[in-house]
Design an enzyme around this catalytic site. Structure first.
Site, PDB file in Angstrom:
ATOM      1  N   CYS A  50       0.848  -1.186   0.000  1.00 38.08           N
ATOM      2  CA  CYS A  50       0.000   0.000   0.000  1.00 38.08           C
ATOM      3  C   CYS A  50       0.890   1.246   0.000  1.00 38.08           C
ATOM      4  CB  CYS A  50      -0.882  -0.010   1.241  1.00 38.08           C
ATOM      5  SG  CYS A  50      -1.853   1.493   1.445  1.00 38.08           S
ATOM      6  N   CYS A  53       0.474   3.150   3.529  1.00 35.55           N
ATOM      7  CA  CYS A  53       0.961   2.689   4.835  1.00 35.55           C
ATOM      8  C   CYS A  53       2.006   1.582   4.738  1.00 35.55           C
ATOM      9  CB  CYS A  53      -0.220   2.205   5.680  1.00 35.55           C
ATOM     10  SG  CYS A  53      -0.988   0.698   5.044  1.00 35.55           S
ATOM     11  N   CYS A  99      -7.408  -0.770   1.372  1.00 35.45           N
ATOM     12  CA  CYS A  99      -6.356  -1.308   2.227  1.00 35.45           C
ATOM     13  C   CYS A  99      -6.957  -1.567   3.604  1.00 35.45           C
ATOM     14  CB  CYS A  99      -5.207  -0.314   2.337  1.00 35.45           C
ATOM     15  SG  CYS A  99      -3.996  -0.781   3.595  1.00 35.45           S
ATOM     16  N   CYS A 102      -4.949   0.895   6.422  1.00 37.13           N
ATOM     17  CA  CYS A 102      -5.130   2.354   6.529  1.00 37.13           C
ATOM     18  C   CYS A 102      -6.443   2.829   5.906  1.00 37.13           C
ATOM     19  CB  CYS A 102      -3.953   3.105   5.897  1.00 37.13           C
ATOM     20  SG  CYS A 102      -3.913   3.066   4.092  1.00 37.13           S
ATOM     21  N   CYS A 122      -8.689  -4.964  -9.643  1.00 39.81           N
ATOM     22  CA  CYS A 122      -8.272  -3.932 -10.574  1.00 39.81           C
ATOM     23  C   CYS A 122      -7.802  -2.742  -9.741  1.00 39.81           C
ATOM     24  CB  CYS A 122      -9.482  -3.563 -11.442  1.00 39.81           C
ATOM     25  SG  CYS A 122      -9.127  -2.345 -12.701  1.00 39.81           S
TER      26      CYS A 122
HETATM   27 ZN   LIG Z   1      -2.689   1.165   3.513  1.00 36.23          ZN
END
Ligand SMILES: [Zn+2]
Length: 139
Positions: A50, A53, A99, A102, A122
């Site tokens: 991510c 984070c 995510c 976060c 996607c």
């Molecule tokens: Zn994240």
């Protein structure tokens, strides 16, 4: 990944961490232009994190070329890595992918992916950063 690194709380803090392009996708649910992402034609072995984070979300072995213009994965790295929620914006009913750590917006999940899972994650290239396998080994 450093769990002790505090997540930003305000838009201003996120913007400062991410910069305007990543901020627009991750925090404002934006979508980058198709075929514009630098990780779209990216085939190195490693882990996709991510961008908000640094939580590990996807692995290179699950990445495939869907022809959609966005990085596509057949499954997340682990069941708990991403969260999904219904998104009925833009006159469509889709499943938004977030995510799990976060809450950043990553993209959408569709059911037209390759066998056996049949799922296509996607994901915006701007929502991800890449860490190569050698870096993993280095600890
Ligand atoms: Zn994240």
């Amino acid at each position: 990944m450093s769990d002790d690194r505090k997540l930003p709380e305000t838009d201003e803090q996120w913007l400062e961490r991410l910069g305007p392009a990543r901020f627009q996708v991750l925090r404002k649910k934006g979508t980058e232009r198709a075929f514009s992402g630098e990780l779209y034609h990216h085939h190195a072995e490693g882990t996709y994190l991510c961008a908000g984070c640094e939580y590990p979300l996807f692995q290179s072995q699950d990445k495939y070329d869907s022809g959609s213009g966005w990085p596509s994965f057949s499954r997340p790295l682990s069941v708990g890595a991403v969260a999904e929620q219904r998104d009925d914006s833009h006159g469509m009913i889709r499943s938004e992918v977030l995510c799990a750590h976060c809450g950043g917006h990553l993209g959408h999940v569709f059911d037209d992916g390759p066998a056996p899972s049949g799922t296509r994650y996607c994901i915006n290239s701007l929502a991800l950063t890449f860490r190569d396998r050698d870096d993993d080994n280095a600890g």
